[in-house]
Design a protein around this motif. Structure first.
Motif, mmCIF file in Angstrom:
data_model
loop_
_atom_site.group_PDB
_atom_site.id
_atom_site.type_symbol
_atom_site.label_atom_id
_atom_site.label_comp_id
_atom_site.label_asym_id
_atom_site.label_seq_id
_atom_site.Cartn_x
_atom_site.Cartn_y
_atom_site.Cartn_z
ATOM 1 N N ILE A 72 5.212 7.235 -7.338
ATOM 2 C CA ILE A 72 5.276 7.702 -5.953
ATOM 3 C C ILE A 72 6.747 7.589 -5.559
ATOM 4 N N ALA A 127 7.548 7.925 1.081
ATOM 5 C CA ALA A 127 6.135 7.874 1.454
ATOM 6 C C ALA A 127 5.960 6.988 2.686
ATOM 7 N N VAL A 184 1.523 3.526 0.365
ATOM 8 C CA VAL A 184 1.124 3.545 -1.040
ATOM 9 C C VAL A 184 0.053 2.472 -1.194
ATOM 10 N N THR A 198 -1.431 -2.651 -0.629
ATOM 11 C CA THR A 198 -0.955 -1.534 0.188
ATOM 12 C C THR A 198 0.426 -1.851 0.734
ATOM 13 N N SER A 250 3.154 -0.059 3.509
ATOM 14 C CA SER A 250 3.183 1.017 4.500
ATOM 15 C C SER A 250 4.191 0.725 5.601
ATOM 16 N N TYR A 266 7.742 3.785 -6.288
ATOM 17 C CA TYR A 266 6.708 2.866 -6.766
ATOM 18 C C TYR A 266 6.192 3.441 -8.080
ATOM 19 N N VAL A 303 -4.178 5.186 -7.416
ATOM 20 C CA VAL A 303 -3.010 5.109 -6.551
ATOM 21 C C VAL A 303 -3.123 6.226 -5.516
ATOM 22 N N SER A 331 -1.395 7.785 -1.725
ATOM 23 C CA SER A 331 -0.190 7.723 -0.903
ATOM 24 C C SER A 331 -0.265 8.750 0.218
#
Length: 155
Positions: free
Chosen positions: A85, A89, A92, A120, A122, A137, A149, A151
């Protein structure tokens, strides 16, 4: 007692740190000779500054942008392989069903995550606040791994 009378012109100044689209700056309000005005400078108090965009108090939370579009992805990996990722983002999430895949954040050391774990990462807000996760990530599975996973990110 004898003396003279007359008037004295007084100047009064107040300062406030404000924000605009480019960041924070200093506004000096002054009253001199009955006239009120203001001068904007950078935070050093001497370099002239011209505001860009809407000027607001820095400590006032601004309403979020008009409903940003959020894109979501979900990827399942079984066995050896990696899910990446990229930075930017808003969230995730990793759920490990079997095995012990590793997680590396921002090119750091890979850390094993045992089966039964859910993690998580965020941020609270996106939009005008510009918040996003700043690192990549990378979740890497080995033989016997089974993980998911997901996102989200603004588009």
């Amino acid at each position: 007692m004898s003396g003279t009378s007359g008037s004295v012109a007084a100047a009064d100044s107040e300062f406030e740190i404000l924000c605009d689209d480019a960041g924070s700056f200093l506004r000096r309000y002054s009253t001199e000779g009955g006239e009120t005005g203001f001068t904007d400078t950078e935070l050093d108090g001497t370099t002239a500054y011209t505001p860009t965009g809407t000027v607001v108090r820095c400590d006032v939370e601004q309403p979020p942008a008009a409903n940003p579009l959020i894109d979501g992805t979900i990827q399942r990996q079984t066995g050896a392989g990696a899910v990446t990722i990229t930075a930017g983002a808003r969230s995730v999430t990793l759920v490990v069903y079997a095995g012990s895949p590793t997680v590396a954040i921002g090119g750091g050391a890979a850390v094993p995550v045992p089966a039964g774990t859910s993690l998580t990462w965020s941020v609270d807000r996106g939009g005008d606040a510009g918040e996003s996760l700043q690192d990549d990530y990378v979740v890497t599975g080995v033989a016997g791994s089974d993980f998911l996973v997901s996102s989200t990110r603004e588009v």
